[in-house]
Design a protein around this motif. Sequence first.
Motif, mmCIF file in Angstrom:
data_model
loop_
_atom_site.group_PDB
_atom_site.id
_atom_site.type_symbol
_atom_site.label_atom_id
_atom_site.label_comp_id
_atom_site.label_asym_id
_atom_site.label_seq_id
_atom_site.Cartn_x
_atom_site.Cartn_y
_atom_site.Cartn_z
ATOM 1 N N LYS A 267 0.838 -1.213 0.000
ATOM 2 C CA LYS A 267 0.000 0.000 0.000
ATOM 3 C C LYS A 267 0.867 1.255 0.000
ATOM 4 O O LYS A 267 0.596 2.208 -0.729
ATOM 5 N N LEU B 201 2.463 1.664 -3.380
ATOM 6 C CA LEU B 201 1.490 2.186 -4.337
ATOM 7 C C LEU B 201 1.330 3.690 -4.175
ATOM 8 O O LEU B 201 1.306 4.441 -5.154
ATOM 9 N N ALA C 118 -7.671 0.764 -4.189
ATOM 10 C CA ALA C 118 -6.605 0.955 -3.214
ATOM 11 C C ALA C 118 -7.094 1.903 -2.132
ATOM 12 O O ALA C 118 -6.628 3.018 -2.003
#
Length: 141
Positions: A51, A54, A136
Motif C-alpha cells: 500500500k 502504491l 486501493a
Amino acid sequence: MALNSKSEDMFDVILLADDRFHIEGYREGYEEGTRQGLTEGRNHGGSHGAKLSLEVSFYYGFALTWKCLLQNSTEVKTQKKLKTLETLLALLQSFPYDDAQYENLQEDITKTRAKFRQVCSLLNVLTDFREFVGTAGGLSF
C-alpha cells in the motif's frame, strides 16, 4: 517393601502427568503461536508495504507528469510550481526502498504527503485521487 515403592512410583507418574502434559502443551502452543505470528507478521508487513509503495509510486508518477507538462513554461508562477515539484521528486528519490527497517519512514512519508498536498494546492488540483487508483482504499491523501 518393593511393592510399596512400585505403587508410589505409579502414583507419582499419574499425579505428575498433569504437570507434564501442561508443560508439553504450553511448549507446543508457544511454538505454533510463534510460527503463526511470523506468518501473519509477514503477510501484514507485505500488505502495508504494498500500500505504501502504491502511494509513493502514485506521487512519483504524478510529479513526473506535471514536471513534463510545465517544464517548457517561462511564467514566474510556473517556475515556483516546478521548484516545488522538484522538491517532491527529491523526497521520493531519497526514500530507502531497499531498507525494510528504515527508522524514519513515518517522518519521511509525512513530509512527502505534506509536499504532495502543497504541490496540489499550487496546481489547483484536488488531493483526493482514490477514485482514480481503483480499489486501493488504503491510500490517504
